[in-house]
Design a protein around this motif. Structure first.
Motif, PDB file in Angstrom:
ATOM      1  N   ASN A 131       0.826  -1.206   0.000  1.00 45.97           N
ATOM      2  CA  ASN A 131       0.000   0.000   0.000  1.00 45.97           C
ATOM      3  C   ASN A 131       0.859   1.254   0.000  1.00 45.97           C
ATOM      4  O   ASN A 131       0.483   2.283  -0.580  1.00 45.97           O
ATOM      5  CB  ASN A 131      -0.933   0.001   1.221  1.00 45.97           C
ATOM      6  N   GLY A 132       2.027   1.197   0.656  1.00 46.01           N
ATOM      7  CA  GLY A 132       2.932   2.329   0.648  1.00 46.01           C
ATOM      8  C   GLY A 132       3.425   2.644  -0.752  1.00 46.01           C
ATOM      9  O   GLY A 132       3.475   3.810  -1.163  1.00 46.01           O
ATOM     10  N   LEU A 133       3.786   1.596  -1.505  1.00 43.61           N
ATOM     11  CA  LEU A 133       4.223   1.787  -2.889  1.00 43.61           C
ATOM     12  C   LEU A 133       3.112   2.399  -3.740  1.00 43.61           C
ATOM     13  O   LEU A 133       3.348   3.301  -4.556  1.00 43.61           O
ATOM     14  CB  LEU A 133       4.650   0.448  -3.496  1.00 43.61           C
ATOM     15  N   GLU A 134       1.898   1.907  -3.545  1.00 49.58           N
ATOM     16  CA  GLU A 134       0.751   2.408  -4.311  1.00 49.58           C
ATOM     17  C   GLU A 134       0.527   3.899  -4.036  1.00 49.58           C
ATOM     18  O   GLU A 134       0.302   4.685  -4.962  1.00 49.58           O
ATOM     19  CB  GLU A 134      -0.504   1.616  -3.953  1.00 49.58           C
ATOM     20  N   LEU A 135       0.605   4.291  -2.755  1.00 47.34           N
ATOM     21  CA  LEU A 135       0.430   5.697  -2.404  1.00 47.34           C
ATOM     22  C   LEU A 135       1.566   6.563  -2.960  1.00 47.34           C
ATOM     23  O   LEU A 135       1.332   7.675  -3.436  1.00 47.34           O
ATOM     24  CB  LEU A 135       0.373   5.860  -0.884  1.00 47.34           C
TER      25      LEU A 135
END
Length: 225
Positions: A36-40
Protein backbone atom coordinates in the motif's frame (compact mmCIF):
# COMPACT_ATOMS: atom_id res chain seq x y z
CA UNK A 1 2.57 22.39 2.42
CA UNK A 2 4.98 19.44 2.26
CA UNK A 3 3.46 15.95 2.16
CA UNK A 4 5.07 13.09 4.08
CA UNK A 5 4.16 9.45 3.52
CA UNK A 6 4.48 7.23 6.60
CA UNK A 7 4.88 3.52 5.85
CA UNK A 8 4.71 1.88 9.26
CA UNK A 9 2.86 -1.26 10.36
CA UNK A 10 2.47 -0.20 14.01
CA UNK A 11 -0.77 1.78 13.89
CA UNK A 12 -0.18 3.60 17.20
CA UNK A 13 3.29 4.72 16.17
CA UNK A 14 2.12 5.75 12.70
CA UNK A 15 -0.69 7.83 14.22
CA UNK A 16 1.69 9.43 16.73
CA UNK A 17 4.21 10.36 14.03
CA UNK A 18 1.43 11.72 11.81
CA UNK A 19 0.01 13.80 14.69
CA UNK A 20 3.37 15.42 15.44
CA UNK A 21 4.16 16.08 11.78
CA UNK A 22 0.77 17.70 11.24
CA UNK A 23 1.38 19.92 14.30
CA UNK A 24 4.47 21.19 12.45
CA UNK A 25 2.41 22.02 9.37
CA UNK A 26 3.01 18.94 7.23
CA UNK A 27 0.35 16.97 5.38
CA UNK A 28 0.58 13.22 6.02
CA UNK A 29 -0.38 9.99 4.27
CA UNK A 30 -0.20 6.63 6.05
CA UNK A 31 0.21 3.05 4.83
CA UNK A 32 0.42 0.02 7.13
CA UNK A 33 2.34 -2.24 4.73
CA UNK A 34 4.81 -2.02 1.89
CA UNK A 35 2.44 -2.75 -0.98
CA UNK A 36 0.00 0.00 0.00
CA UNK A 37 2.93 2.33 0.65
CA UNK A 38 4.22 1.79 -2.89
CA UNK A 39 0.75 2.41 -4.31
CA UNK A 40 0.43 5.70 -2.40
CA UNK A 41 3.94 6.80 -3.39
CA UNK A 42 3.07 6.27 -7.05
CA UNK A 43 -0.45 7.71 -7.03
CA UNK A 44 0.22 10.65 -4.68
CA UNK A 45 3.99 11.28 -4.77
CA UNK A 46 4.99 12.82 -1.41
CA UNK A 47 7.88 15.15 -0.65
CA UNK A 48 9.42 12.63 1.76
CA UNK A 49 8.83 9.04 2.89
CA UNK A 50 9.27 7.66 6.41
CA UNK A 51 9.76 3.94 5.82
CA UNK A 52 9.80 1.20 8.45
CA UNK A 53 12.34 -1.55 7.82
CA UNK A 54 10.26 -4.44 9.20
CA UNK A 55 6.99 -4.54 7.27
CA UNK A 56 4.49 -7.37 6.64
CA UNK A 57 4.58 -8.86 3.18
CA UNK A 58 7.32 -6.69 1.73
CA UNK A 59 10.34 -5.53 3.72
CA UNK A 60 11.26 -1.86 3.82
CA UNK A 61 14.55 -2.49 2.00
CA UNK A 62 12.64 -3.96 -0.95
CA UNK A 63 10.19 -1.06 -0.96
CA UNK A 64 13.10 1.40 -1.03
CA UNK A 65 14.79 -0.46 -3.91
CA UNK A 66 11.61 -0.34 -6.00
CA UNK A 67 11.08 3.36 -5.24
CA UNK A 68 14.62 4.27 -6.25
CA UNK A 69 14.47 2.27 -9.50
CA UNK A 70 11.33 4.05 -10.72
CA UNK A 71 11.77 7.35 -12.54
CA UNK A 72 8.54 8.63 -10.98
CA UNK A 73 9.63 8.05 -7.37
CA UNK A 74 13.46 7.93 -7.46
CA UNK A 75 13.77 11.59 -6.45
CA UNK A 76 11.69 11.21 -3.25
CA UNK A 77 13.94 11.21 -0.16
CA UNK A 78 13.53 8.27 2.22
CA UNK A 79 14.19 8.13 5.96
CA UNK A 80 14.33 4.58 7.33
CA UNK A 81 12.60 3.89 10.66
CA UNK A 82 13.77 0.74 12.38
CA UNK A 83 14.41 -0.94 15.70
CA UNK A 84 17.57 -2.44 14.24
CA UNK A 85 20.47 -0.09 14.81
CA UNK A 86 23.49 -2.17 13.81
CA UNK A 87 25.96 -0.46 11.48
CA UNK A 88 25.42 -3.08 8.76
CA UNK A 89 21.71 -2.22 8.67
CA UNK A 90 22.53 1.46 8.20
CA UNK A 91 25.01 0.66 5.45
CA UNK A 92 22.52 -1.56 3.59
CA UNK A 93 19.83 1.09 4.00
CA UNK A 94 22.08 3.74 2.43
CA UNK A 95 23.13 1.35 -0.33
CA UNK A 96 19.53 0.86 -1.48
CA UNK A 97 19.00 4.61 -1.57
CA UNK A 98 17.82 5.72 1.89
CA UNK A 99 18.75 9.30 2.73
CA UNK A 100 18.78 8.92 6.49
CA UNK A 101 18.23 6.37 9.24
CA UNK A 102 16.38 6.75 12.57
CA UNK A 103 16.54 4.00 15.19
CA UNK A 104 13.52 3.22 17.39
CA UNK A 105 12.73 4.33 19.98
CA UNK A 106 13.32 7.89 18.82
CA UNK A 107 12.25 11.25 20.22
CA UNK A 108 9.77 13.40 18.34
CA UNK A 109 12.27 16.25 18.33
CA UNK A 110 14.96 14.09 16.74
CA UNK A 111 12.60 12.84 14.04
CA UNK A 112 11.41 16.37 13.22
CA UNK A 113 15.01 17.58 12.97
CA UNK A 114 15.84 14.74 10.59
CA UNK A 115 12.75 15.46 8.47
CA UNK A 116 13.56 19.16 8.23
CA UNK A 117 17.21 18.50 7.39
CA UNK A 118 16.40 15.98 4.65
CA UNK A 119 13.71 18.20 3.11
CA UNK A 120 16.06 21.18 3.20
CA UNK A 121 18.87 19.42 1.39
CA UNK A 122 16.43 17.90 -1.11
CA UNK A 123 15.47 21.35 -2.37
CA UNK A 124 17.09 22.07 -5.74
CA UNK A 125 19.82 24.67 -5.51
CA UNK A 126 19.33 27.90 -7.42
CA UNK A 127 20.87 27.55 -10.88
CA UNK A 128 24.39 28.99 -10.95
CA UNK A 129 25.19 28.19 -14.54
CA UNK A 130 28.51 26.72 -13.41
CA UNK A 131 30.34 23.66 -14.70
CA UNK A 132 33.16 22.20 -12.60
CA UNK A 133 35.72 19.84 -14.10
CA UNK A 134 37.97 17.71 -11.93
CA UNK A 135 39.96 15.27 -14.04
CA UNK A 136 37.42 13.13 -15.93
CA UNK A 137 34.56 14.30 -13.69
CA UNK A 138 32.20 17.02 -14.93
CA UNK A 139 29.69 18.59 -12.54
CA UNK A 140 26.94 20.70 -14.12
CA UNK A 141 25.39 22.68 -11.25
CA UNK A 142 22.58 24.17 -13.32
CA UNK A 143 21.38 20.87 -14.76
CA UNK A 144 22.24 19.01 -11.55
CA UNK A 145 24.14 16.39 -13.53
CA UNK A 146 27.45 14.56 -13.17
CA UNK A 147 29.41 12.78 -15.89
CA UNK A 148 32.64 10.78 -15.93
CA UNK A 149 34.44 10.91 -19.28
CA UNK A 150 31.16 11.96 -20.88
CA UNK A 151 29.05 9.18 -19.39
CA UNK A 152 26.24 10.32 -17.08
CA UNK A 153 26.39 9.16 -13.45
CA UNK A 154 23.16 8.94 -11.46
CA UNK A 155 23.57 10.40 -7.97
CA UNK A 156 21.10 11.06 -5.18
CA UNK A 157 20.66 14.68 -4.05
CA UNK A 158 22.87 14.03 -1.01
CA UNK A 159 25.60 12.39 -3.10
CA UNK A 160 25.53 15.29 -5.57
CA UNK A 161 25.88 17.86 -2.78
CA UNK A 162 28.67 15.86 -1.18
CA UNK A 163 30.60 15.68 -4.46
CA UNK A 164 30.00 19.37 -5.18
CA UNK A 165 31.16 20.33 -1.69
CA UNK A 166 34.44 18.48 -2.20
CA UNK A 167 34.95 19.73 -5.77
CA UNK A 168 34.33 23.37 -4.84
CA UNK A 169 37.04 23.06 -2.18
CA UNK A 170 39.48 21.18 -4.39
CA UNK A 171 42.61 20.16 -2.52
CA UNK A 172 41.27 21.33 0.84
CA UNK A 173 40.62 18.78 3.56
CA UNK A 174 37.03 18.67 4.86
CA UNK A 175 36.46 17.14 8.28
CA UNK A 176 33.60 14.69 8.71
CA UNK A 177 31.88 17.11 11.10
CA UNK A 178 32.16 19.94 8.58
CA UNK A 179 30.74 17.74 5.81
CA UNK A 180 27.82 16.81 8.06
CA UNK A 181 27.16 20.50 8.61
CA UNK A 182 27.54 21.60 4.97
CA UNK A 183 25.86 18.66 3.23
CA UNK A 184 23.38 17.25 5.73
CA UNK A 185 22.42 20.54 7.39
CA UNK A 186 23.48 22.39 10.54
CA UNK A 187 20.88 20.70 12.75
CA UNK A 188 21.56 17.23 11.41
CA UNK A 189 21.57 14.64 14.19
CA UNK A 190 23.78 11.71 13.28
CA UNK A 191 27.26 10.27 13.46
CA UNK A 192 30.22 10.64 11.17
CA UNK A 193 29.91 7.06 9.88
CA UNK A 194 27.10 8.42 7.72
CA UNK A 195 29.72 10.45 5.84
CA UNK A 196 31.97 7.40 5.40
CA UNK A 197 29.10 5.33 3.98
CA UNK A 198 28.12 8.02 1.47
CA UNK A 199 31.75 8.55 0.42
CA UNK A 200 32.01 4.81 -0.27
CA UNK A 201 28.83 4.89 -2.39
CA UNK A 202 30.02 7.99 -4.23
CA UNK A 203 33.40 6.46 -5.05
CA UNK A 204 31.70 3.31 -6.35
CA UNK A 205 29.40 5.28 -8.64
CA UNK A 206 32.29 7.35 -10.01
CA UNK A 207 34.26 4.21 -10.89
CA UNK A 208 37.96 4.87 -11.50
CA UNK A 209 37.34 8.58 -10.93
CA UNK A 210 36.41 7.71 -7.34
CA UNK A 211 40.15 7.70 -6.64
CA UNK A 212 40.04 11.50 -6.85
CA UNK A 213 38.38 11.48 -3.41
CA UNK A 214 41.16 10.99 -0.89
CA UNK A 215 40.82 9.86 2.72
CA UNK A 216 42.73 11.92 5.27
CA UNK A 217 43.14 9.41 8.05
CA UNK A 218 41.58 10.38 11.35
CA UNK A 219 40.14 13.60 9.97
CA UNK A 220 38.05 13.55 6.81
CA UNK A 221 38.25 13.77 3.02
CA UNK A 222 39.45 15.92 0.17
CA UNK A 223 39.18 15.85 -3.61
CA UNK A 224 42.21 16.45 -5.80
CA UNK A 225 43.32 15.79 -9.33
Amino acid sequence: MKTILIIEDERDLADLVAFNLEKEGYRTLTALDGANGLELARSQPPDLILLDLMLPGMMGMEVCKILKKSEKTAHIPVIMLTARGEEIDRVVGFEVGADDYVVKPFSTRELLLRVKAVLRRSLPDKPKGKVINVGPVTIDTERHMVAVEGDDVTLTTTEFKLLLNLAERLGRVQSRDLLLKNVWGYNYVGDTRTVDTHITRLRTKLGQAGELIKTVRGFGYKMEE
